[in-house]
Every structure is written in C-alpha cells, then in structure tokens.
Design a protein around this motif. Sequence first.
Motif, PDB file in Angstrom:
ATOM      1  N   LEU A   1      36.498  28.940  34.430  1.00 39.88           N
ATOM      2  CA  LEU A   1      35.709  29.421  35.576  1.00 39.88           C
ATOM      3  C   LEU A   1      36.325  30.749  36.012  1.00 39.88           C
ATOM      4  CD1 LEU A   1      33.438  28.957  37.642  1.00 39.88           C
ATOM      5  CD2 LEU A   1      35.057  27.659  39.029  1.00 39.88           C
ATOM      6  N   GLU A   2      35.756  31.832  35.514  1.00 34.00           N
ATOM      7  CA  GLU A   2      36.400  33.143  35.682  1.00 34.00           C
ATOM      8  C   GLU A   2      36.129  33.764  37.050  1.00 34.00           C
ATOM      9  OE1 GLU A   2      34.702  34.994  32.262  1.00 34.00           O
ATOM     10  OE2 GLU A   2      35.838  33.721  30.897  1.00 34.00           O
ATOM     11  N   GLU A   3      34.850  33.700  37.489  1.00 34.16           N
ATOM     12  CA  GLU A   3      34.509  34.326  38.773  1.00 34.16           C
ATOM     13  C   GLU A   3      33.350  33.553  39.405  1.00 34.16           C
ATOM     14  OE1 GLU A   3      34.027  38.669  38.831  1.00 34.16           O
ATOM     15  OE2 GLU A   3      34.955  38.746  36.849  1.00 34.16           O
ATOM     16  N   VAL A   4      33.332  33.539  40.715  1.00 35.69           N
ATOM     17  CA  VAL A   4      32.199  32.984  41.466  1.00 35.69           C
ATOM     18  C   VAL A   4      31.927  33.959  42.598  1.00 35.69           C
ATOM     19  CG1 VAL A   4      31.324  31.031  42.822  1.00 35.69           C
ATOM     20  CG2 VAL A   4      32.944  30.603  40.954  1.00 35.69           C
ATOM     21  N   TRP A   5      30.640  34.269  42.825  1.00 34.04           N
ATOM     22  CA  TRP A   5      30.313  35.171  43.926  1.00 34.04           C
ATOM     23  C   TRP A   5      28.918  34.869  44.472  1.00 34.04           C
ATOM     24  CZ3 TRP A   5      30.297  36.453  38.808  1.00 34.04           C
ATOM     25  CH2 TRP A   5      29.109  36.962  38.278  1.00 34.04           C
ATOM     26  N   GLY A   6      28.725  35.243  45.714  1.00 35.16           N
ATOM     27  CA  GLY A   6      27.418  35.091  46.331  1.00 35.16           C
ATOM     28  C   GLY A   6      26.737  36.447  46.392  1.00 35.16           C
ATOM     29  N   THR A   7      25.393  36.407  46.462  1.00 35.15           N
ATOM     30  CA  THR A   7      24.637  37.656  46.597  1.00 35.15           C
ATOM     31  C   THR A   7      23.608  37.472  47.710  1.00 35.15           C
ATOM     32  OG1 THR A   7      22.943  36.937  45.014  1.00 35.15           O
ATOM     33  CG2 THR A   7      24.800  38.186  44.110  1.00 35.15           C
ATOM     34  N   GLY A   8      23.484  38.467  48.555  1.00 37.00           N
ATOM     35  CA  GLY A   8      22.492  38.392  49.629  1.00 37.00           C
ATOM     36  C   GLY A   8      22.430  39.729  50.345  1.00 37.00           C
ATOM     37  N   THR A   9      21.361  39.939  51.093  1.00 38.32           N
ATOM     38  CA  THR A   9      21.253  41.217  51.812  1.00 38.32           C
ATOM     39  C   THR A   9      22.391  41.343  52.810  1.00 38.32           C
ATOM     40  OG1 THR A   9      18.892  41.261  51.521  1.00 38.32           O
ATOM     41  CG2 THR A   9      19.766  42.604  53.314  1.00 38.32           C
ATOM     42  N   ALA A  10      22.578  40.291  53.619  1.00 36.80           N
ATOM     43  CA  ALA A  10      23.645  40.344  54.615  1.00 36.80           C
ATOM     44  C   ALA A  10      25.007  40.277  53.935  1.00 36.80           C
ATOM     45  CB  ALA A  10      23.483  39.208  55.608  1.00 36.80           C
ATOM     46  N   ALA A  11      25.144  39.375  52.977  1.00 39.69           N
ATOM     47  CA  ALA A  11      26.453  39.141  52.346  1.00 39.69           C
ATOM     48  C   ALA A  11      26.791  40.174  51.275  1.00 39.69           C
ATOM     49  CB  ALA A  11      26.471  37.747  51.738  1.00 39.69           C
ATOM     50  N   VAL A  12      25.820  40.949  50.820  1.00 43.39           N
ATOM     51  CA  VAL A  12      25.947  41.924  49.718  1.00 43.39           C
ATOM     52  C   VAL A  12      26.413  41.164  48.466  1.00 43.39           C
ATOM     53  CG1 VAL A  12      26.669  44.252  49.075  1.00 43.39           C
ATOM     54  CG2 VAL A  12      26.671  43.618  51.482  1.00 43.39           C
ATOM     55  N   VAL A  13      27.621  41.415  47.987  1.00 42.46           N
ATOM     56  CA  VAL A  13      28.185  40.654  46.874  1.00 42.46           C
ATOM     57  C   VAL A  13      29.506  40.121  47.402  1.00 42.46           C
ATOM     58  CG1 VAL A  13      29.140  40.795  44.538  1.00 42.46           C
ATOM     59  CG2 VAL A  13      27.057  42.088  45.117  1.00 42.46           C
ATOM     60  N   SER A  14      29.607  38.812  47.507  1.00 48.39           N
ATOM     61  CA  SER A  14      30.724  38.208  48.239  1.00 48.39           C
ATOM     62  C   SER A  14      31.523  37.277  47.346  1.00 48.39           C
ATOM     63  CB  SER A  14      30.121  37.382  49.373  1.00 48.39           C
ATOM     64  OG  SER A  14      30.690  37.681  50.567  1.00 48.39           O
ATOM     65  N   PRO A  15      32.773  37.623  47.035  1.00 46.17           N
ATOM     66  CA  PRO A  15      33.550  36.770  46.129  1.00 46.17           C
ATOM     67  C   PRO A  15      33.920  35.422  46.748  1.00 46.17           C
ATOM     68  CG  PRO A  15      34.905  38.566  47.009  1.00 46.17           C
ATOM     69  CD  PRO A  15      33.515  38.806  47.504  1.00 46.17           C
ATOM     70  N   VAL A  16      34.003  34.402  45.894  1.00 39.78           N
ATOM     71  CA  VAL A  16      34.397  33.053  46.322  1.00 39.78           C
ATOM     72  C   VAL A  16      35.728  32.745  45.652  1.00 39.78           C
ATOM     73  CG1 VAL A  16      33.745  30.599  46.252  1.00 39.78           C
ATOM     74  CG2 VAL A  16      31.963  32.357  46.514  1.00 39.78           C
ATOM     75  N   LYS A  17      36.686  32.239  46.421  1.00 37.84           N
ATOM     76  CA  LYS A  17      37.994  31.941  45.810  1.00 37.84           C
ATOM     77  C   LYS A  17      38.251  30.442  45.665  1.00 37.84           C
ATOM     78  CE  LYS A  17      40.743  32.166  50.061  1.00 37.84           C
ATOM     79  NZ  LYS A  17      41.732  32.904  50.800  1.00 37.84           N
ATOM     80  N   GLU A  18      37.450  29.631  46.346  1.00 31.61           N
ATOM     81  CA  GLU A  18      37.714  28.192  46.276  1.00 31.61           C
ATOM     82  C   GLU A  18      36.429  27.398  46.482  1.00 31.61           C
ATOM     83  OE1 GLU A  18      40.941  26.866  48.903  1.00 31.61           O
ATOM     84  OE2 GLU A  18      39.838  24.966  49.099  1.00 31.61           O
ATOM     85  N   LEU A  19      36.274  26.327  45.705  1.00 30.82           N
ATOM     86  CA  LEU A  19      35.148  25.405  45.884  1.00 30.82           C
ATOM     87  C   LEU A  19      35.710  24.018  46.092  1.00 30.82           C
ATOM     88  CD1 LEU A  19      32.853  26.439  42.873  1.00 30.82           C
ATOM     89  CD2 LEU A  19      32.335  26.810  45.293  1.00 30.82           C
ATOM     90  N   LYS A  20      35.211  23.328  47.126  1.00 28.77           N
ATOM     91  CA  LYS A  20      35.666  21.929  47.310  1.00 28.77           C
ATOM     92  C   LYS A  20      34.466  21.017  47.120  1.00 28.77           C
ATOM     93  CE  LYS A  20      37.675  18.717  50.610  1.00 28.77           C
ATOM     94  NZ  LYS A  20      38.084  17.756  49.611  1.00 28.77           N
ATOM     95  N   TRP A  21      34.568  20.091  46.208  1.00 28.84           N
ATOM     96  CA  TRP A  21      33.492  19.120  45.954  1.00 28.84           C
ATOM     97  C   TRP A  21      34.098  17.712  45.942  1.00 28.84           C
ATOM     98  CZ3 TRP A  21      31.944  16.809  40.804  1.00 28.84           C
ATOM     99  CH2 TRP A  21      30.786  16.042  40.931  1.00 28.84           C
TER     100      TRP A  21
END
Length: 356
Positions: A294-314
């Motif tokens: 899992l190399e990279e995770v990021w969000g995309t949105g107008t407000a968020a632009v391109v937003s990196p994610v460093k941790e996921l909890k499931w």
Amino acid sequence: MLNIKIEKTTCPKPKPVDESQLGFGKISTDHMFVMDYTEGQGWHDPRIIPYQNFSLDPATVVFHYAQEIFEGMKAYRTAEGKIQLFRPDCNAKRMNDSADRLCIPNIPEEDFIQAVKALVEIDADWVPYTDGCSLYIRPFIFATDVGLGVHASKHYIFSVIAMPSGAYYAEGINPVRIYVEDEYIRAAPGLTGFTKCGGNYAASIKAGEMAEEQGYAQVLWLDGVEKKYVEEVGSMNIMFKIDGKVYTAACTGTVLPGVTRRSCIELMKDWGYEVIEGKLAIADVMKAAQEGKLEEVWGTGTAAVVSPVKELKWKDQVAHIGDGKIGPLTQKLYDTMTGIQWGKLPDDKGWIVPVC
Ligand code: COI
C-alpha cells in the motif's frame, strides 16, 4: 443569457487581514446571487444583492423534507492578478444531475456559469492573494413551497454565495488519519449517493463525530450492501496506490462523481499510470498494507484538493501508509492540480475559465 440585476452593498465589510487564518467557509463576501423558480414560469428574477438572510415560512418544504442540492467550486487568483475558475461546466452539469434525482428543475449550464462568474466578478476583491487560499463558491438550490405535504415543490431559490477560504483540513497538506466506518452507511444503490444533496451530509455527521472523538479527521465509507468495498470519504473521493496501480471506486450511483477525482484520473492516465475504477475490498487494502504494497492513499475534492492519508483504521486493524509523509504521486497530483488552478502551469486541457 441571464439579465442579472445588480444591487451593490452600501456598507462593504472589512476584508480578512491575515489570510493564513481564514479556515474553511467561515466568512462570506459582500454579495450573493439569487434567482427564483415558479412552476409554469421557470427561473426568473436573477439578481445580485448584498449578502443577507433569507426570510422563509417555518413550513417551507426544505426545512422538513430536505429537497436541496448544492455544488462546491473555487475561484483562484493568479500571480498576474487574474481570477479564474476550474471546470465550472462540470459543476453545472453535476448540479443538474443532482437536480434530476431530487425532482428539482434544471438550470441551463450557461446560466449557472454566468451566475457564478457575475458574483465572483463583483466580489473580486475577496479572492485571496495568499498561496493555497482561494474563494470557495457554494451554489445551491432549495425548495420553497410552504406546506407539510411530501411532494416536489413548485417554487425554488437558486443562490450562490462565496467565502474566502484556506485548507479544508486543519492538517493542511499534512497527511490525515481516516476511520473506516463499519456500522453506518452513506449510500446504497438507488439512493442519492451520487448527488450533492444536503441529506447525504446530514446522514454522515454522526459517524464523522464518532471518528473525530477518536482523533480521526474523517470517515471512509464502505458500500451500503456488503460493507466490504471502499467508496468515498464524504468530503472527498479516495484513491489507493497499491503495487504501482491506482484504484478508486467507480461512479456507479453511490459515489460522488468528483471534479477533482475526474481531473486526477485524467492526469494519471496521461502520465502512464494504470487507474482502475471499480470494487476494492477494504480487506485487500489492509492486506496490501501488511505486505508493504500500500504505497499511497489520498483524497480528492474541491475543498480538500489532493489530501494525503497516513493512517486507516478498520475494526481492530490499523494500516500505516508509507512513512507517514505525503507520497510522490500524491505530491505530483497536488502540485499539478494547484499549478493549473492558480495559473502556475499551462492549462493544456482547457480546464480554466477566466473571470476577470
Ligand atoms: C467540496 O469539496 O466542494 C465539498 O462540497 C465538500 C464539502 C462537504 C466541504
């Protein structure tokens, strides 16, 4: 073409002095666009007026049955002092797609864009000068019939407001922690997940609050049927780079068709990446993290632009992504998107629409 009447404010507000303190969506500009709809007459009386309250009967349909939709877009000031929009045609089209689902009358795309441009032009001084800050624009339509019967309203208001804003997340471009929601759902096939209707956001608040209490910035929603596949984050779409390939949920009715999402996919395809729009199981994401894929995770949105994610909890599993810093592809997408939006990079794709 709309014949927009303009009433300028006689008492302009002071502009924010320190743009680094803007936050997101807190201060309005001096004016707003308003247009009414009456069944049989269509959209009428387009006007720009001083920013003010609406006066609505307590039995107005929108208060009770949430017949309401909105859009999110931004105006950017370039180094040369020009002001420009990013793909406003996509917002105009998406608003009509939302409108169709909520039984709200369409607005011709050119009228939508004209309204947005007219407001930005009149409030041009409010478009921030600071790097990373922009004028966030919020077009919205709501039902204004009065009465408690559940039906499609015969009257609506289309309005556009604008707010000078900085980063959506307090973290800015620093990576955020995301909680994978496994109890509540945001959307299911046949519902309104693909629209920008207020109800989608209202239904997401509880899970968002619970995640925030545990120190997470946002919730990652799973599909509403099996709670197995990743969908979106609510204020942004989400993308995963696993073993060199990029995965994101397909827009098949339950996910918002984001303008930034679509633009990033187009850019990545140009750069030679394989981008897979389809089902990605959260279990496979966690497995990829364990295997170091899992190399990279990021969000995309107008407000968020391109937003990196460093941790996921499931559930009881936690995936730490990369070294906790923004990854190279996320950074390249951020630099390219913001470069085009702020006019620092050439607009080879014809995405930019000048305002003034
Ligand atoms: C946007 O990115 O423009 C949105 O509408 C997300 C919003 C909920 C802040």
